[in-house]
Design an enzyme around this catalytic site. Sequence first.
Site, PDB file in Angstrom:
ATOM      1  CB  CYS A  91      -0.981  -0.017   1.169  1.00 16.42           C
ATOM      2  SG  CYS A  91      -0.228   0.070   2.821  1.00 16.42           S
ATOM      3  CG  HIS A 115      -4.714   0.125   3.743  1.00 15.06           C
ATOM      4  ND1 HIS A 115      -3.851  -0.586   2.939  1.00 15.06           N
ATOM      5  CD2 HIS A 115      -5.739   0.522   2.927  1.00 15.06           C
ATOM      6  CE1 HIS A 115      -4.332  -0.629   1.706  1.00 15.06           C
ATOM      7  NE2 HIS A 115      -5.468   0.049   1.673  1.00 15.06           N
TER       8      HIS A 115
END
Length: 443
Positions: free
Chosen positions: A26, A91
């Site tokens: 990510c 994230h």
Amino acid sequence: MATYQEYKSRSNGNAYDIDGSFGAQCWDGYADYCKYLGLPYANCTNTGYARDIWEQRHENGILNYFDEVEVMQAGDVAIFMVVDGVTPYSHVAIFDSDAGGGYGWFLGQNQGGANGAYNLVKIPYSATYPTAFRPKSFKNAVTVTDNTGLNKGDYFIDVSAYQQADLTTTCQQAGTTKTIIKVSESIAWLSDRHQQQANTSDPIGYYHFGRFGGDSALAQREADLFLSNLPSKKVSYLVIDYEDSASADKQANTNAVIAFMDKIASAGYKPIYYSYKPFTLNNIDYQKIIAKYPNSIWIAGYPDYEVRTEPLWEFFPSMDGVRWWQFTSVGVAGGLDKNIVLLADDSSKMDIPKVDKPQELTFYQKLATNTKLDNSNVPYYEATLSTDYYVESKPNASSADKEFIKAGTRVRVYEKVNGWSRINHPESAQWVEDNYLVNATDM
């Protein structure tokens, strides 16, 4: 300026490994987005996970290039906390649009795409940190505000399935988030993107493209389809777009349009009639419409096909009861309908700026006198199409692939040959028969 929509189109489905470690993570997606925007990216130097970007934001330099925001818009960078079953290691992803029910759509890597590739997933807002990061280069971009009130002089755009589902970039280019969105046509066709278009703009209304001609019963069926498929965002105005399929019976056409508008009104909305002035005058007794629904006309009329960001008032298609004017079909390069509000929501008095029409607008059969000069000092005069017309590539031609121009469109005439006129450019391959051109000042 690079935009989120451009990045999304380029990146969705692709994988980017910026640091060469552990594949397309990510963080790599975030770093690639920064590189695409021409910005430096922050590293994860504490825990080694994406949470560091937010938790160390006052030390890592991100605030030199991004603004902290509490309400996200498309293109903002969102950081997610450690949340079991959602984002267990934290994230980072890019906000795309609202998904409803406390969820948003986020574009990111390592969230289920093949080999970590970018994809769109629905993630709860509750998993995000309190603020997101907006590139400072987006600072002057328009944002969705949910302000759908209309004041005199406001601009709005109207869109259909020809435009993208995400209107963020379109609104930025047009300089307004206010929209009227096409929902349906005839008795069967529904847009596949009207809800997403509503989510990514500030809709002031929705419209239906009518095909009912002079059939009042069919008009009511079309209105039922329209009303039962509206996006969830509330609006005041619903529009009947009546510019095609008129019957030969003007009174029947008028009755059918009013039957459609009656359905709209009975559902609690303000009905609006949209069309072009020549089509309206030929096919509708519009005085009967405004007698029942005052100031309910949205009229289209363009000076040309050049990019127009504001109206040229000398080309206003004057008629009674006009609330809005669609003054161009080229509000941005590539084409986009743009409109101006003539009457505020609570007003019934319209004031059009007074512009003295120059003598040069008189229609002449020769270019010898009373012409205007374009930017290259080439003489031309202006005329108007009396009916819908497919232009030819040269006089007396019968081309297979013809360009369509709507009735009421104003064109520039540069040359005349044996009953034909070359339009829009002195070297164009666009020719119209003279008997389909009328004096622009008479329209």
